[in-house]
Design a protein around this motif. Structure first.
Motif, PDB file in Angstrom:
ATOM      1  N   THR A 278       5.703   1.780  -7.276  1.00  0.00           N
ATOM      2  CA  THR A 278       5.326   1.391  -6.537  1.00  0.00           C
ATOM      3  C   THR A 278       4.877   0.149  -6.493  1.00  0.00           C
ATOM      4  N   PRO A 279       6.367  -1.001  -6.498  1.00  0.00           N
ATOM      5  CA  PRO A 279       5.986  -2.079  -7.354  1.00  0.00           C
ATOM      6  C   PRO A 279       5.119  -3.294  -6.095  1.00  0.00           C
ATOM      7  N   ALA A 280       5.324  -2.688  -4.933  1.00  0.00           N
ATOM      8  CA  ALA A 280       4.903  -3.910  -3.793  1.00  0.00           C
ATOM      9  C   ALA A 280       3.445  -4.127  -4.112  1.00  0.00           C
ATOM     10  N   LEU A 281       2.541  -2.502  -3.949  1.00  0.00           N
ATOM     11  CA  LEU A 281       1.326  -2.129  -4.299  1.00  0.00           C
ATOM     12  C   LEU A 281       1.027  -2.270  -5.466  1.00  0.00           C
ATOM     13  N   GLY A 282       1.944  -2.474  -7.294  1.00  0.00           N
ATOM     14  CA  GLY A 282       0.977  -2.069  -8.517  1.00  0.00           C
ATOM     15  C   GLY A 282       0.300  -1.293  -8.414  1.00  0.00           C
ATOM     16  N   GLU A 283       0.721   0.401  -8.286  1.00  0.00           N
ATOM     17  CA  GLU A 283       0.252   1.237  -8.468  1.00  0.00           C
ATOM     18  C   GLU A 283       1.740   2.246  -8.975  1.00  0.00           C
ATOM     19  N   THR A 284       0.762   2.666  -9.916  1.00  0.00           N
ATOM     20  CA  THR A 284       1.936   3.614 -10.689  1.00  0.00           C
ATOM     21  C   THR A 284       1.046   5.193 -11.269  1.00  0.00           C
ATOM     22  N   TRP A 285       2.377   5.894 -11.321  1.00  0.00           N
ATOM     23  CA  TRP A 285       1.667   7.546 -11.538  1.00  0.00           C
ATOM     24  C   TRP A 285       2.139   7.428 -12.415  1.00  0.00           C
ATOM     25  N   LEU A 286       1.863   8.348 -13.339  1.00  0.00           N
ATOM     26  CA  LEU A 286       3.395   8.438 -14.620  1.00  0.00           C
ATOM     27  C   LEU A 286       2.883  10.585 -15.490  1.00  0.00           C
ATOM     28  N   GLY A 287       2.821  11.005 -14.795  1.00  0.00           N
ATOM     29  CA  GLY A 287       2.390  12.454 -15.336  1.00  0.00           C
ATOM     30  C   GLY A 287       4.008  12.745 -17.189  1.00  0.00           C
ATOM     31  N   VAL A 288       2.895  13.042 -18.252  1.00  0.00           N
ATOM     32  CA  VAL A 288       3.955  13.737 -19.559  1.00  0.00           C
ATOM     33  C   VAL A 288       2.508  14.549 -19.757  1.00  0.00           C
TER      34      VAL A 288
END
Length: 254
Positions: free
Chosen positions: A118-128
């Protein structure tokens, strides 16, 4: 380093290319086109996907791509990237910062990596590789009974006929229902702040990135028949923070 970790690092590196593009367009006066399915699209959607495709061409030229804005190539490849450059374009064009860039990687048709940014919030979830991180830190879903659960869906207006009955069964069984948060809902489920999401009438690029994000945090994601999600889905999504809650919701949708 596992092969999948190499892919994870590549996915995160995309943010250096995609976030500046979003910043260039978000909350600016830009033209809006209406596609044949009545959904909006902007220059930002197209430019973000073009950036991701350029990065893939440089790094993984033999991989397939299924993107919302620029089509499909080599879907029979062992590895296929699935891209929704701006998930939540209606949010984007109205200045709501909950839209996201979705990137999934399929190996032999099965999702093995998912990223929600979510670029406007600077939040990233990554699942791997069976784990999920939020801004680099591990995150987990929470345990909630059905009666205490908080469930997201885009809008109740999407449920017609028998599907409306199914949705109302869920709505009457849970504590809280929230609308209109697009992919951000999946991140909240993965972070243990909400308990599930249910959708209908969706495309593979809307949901394949969510699979590893939620399941890596301890949840379960299928269609309404309990089948794993893939390129050839039936347009439904059921995601829950635990397998137990998923089973209860699945029964209500049956």
């Amino acid at each position: 380093m596992s092969t999948h970790q190499h892919f994870a690092e590549f996915a995160l590196s995309l943010l250096d290319r995609t976030r500046p593009v979003v910043a260039q367009y978000f909350r600016k006066d830009i033209p809006i086109e209406i596609k044949s399915d009545a959904s909006p699209v902007t220059l930002c959607d197209k430019a973000v996907e073009a950036e991701i495709r350029a990065a893939l061409a440089e790094t993984f030229p033999d991989h397939g791509i299924f993107g919302e804005e620029h089509g499909k190539t080599a879907l029979d490849a062992k590895y296929v990237w699935v891209i929704d450059p701006i998930d939540g374009t209606r949010a984007f064009i109205t200045g709501v910062p909950l839209f996201g860039t979705l990137v999934a990687l399929l190996e032999d048709g099965k999702p093995i990596l998912g990223m929600i940014d979510t670029p406007a919030l600077g939040e990233t979830w990554l699942g791997v590789d069976g784990t999920t991180s939020f801004n680099g830190q591990p995150c987990k879903t929470r345990q909630r009974a059905l009666k205490d659960a908080a469930i997201f869906t885009t809008t109740p207006d999407l449920y017609k006929g028998e599907n409306q009955r199914r949705w109302l069964a869920v709505q009457n069984a849970v504590q809280t229902v929230r609308y209109g948060t697009d992919c951000y809902a999946a991140g909240l489920v993965a972070s243990g702040l909400a308990d599930g999401m249910i959708e209908v009438g969706i495309q593979p690029y809307d949901v394949l990135a969510l699979v590893n994000v939620i399941e890596g945090a301890g949840g379960k994601v299928t269609d309404w028949s309990g089948r794993p999600l893939g390129i050839d889905g039936d347009g439904t999504l059921l995601a829950a923070g635990t397998p137990e809650l998923h089973a209860e919701l699945l029964a209500l949708l049956a």
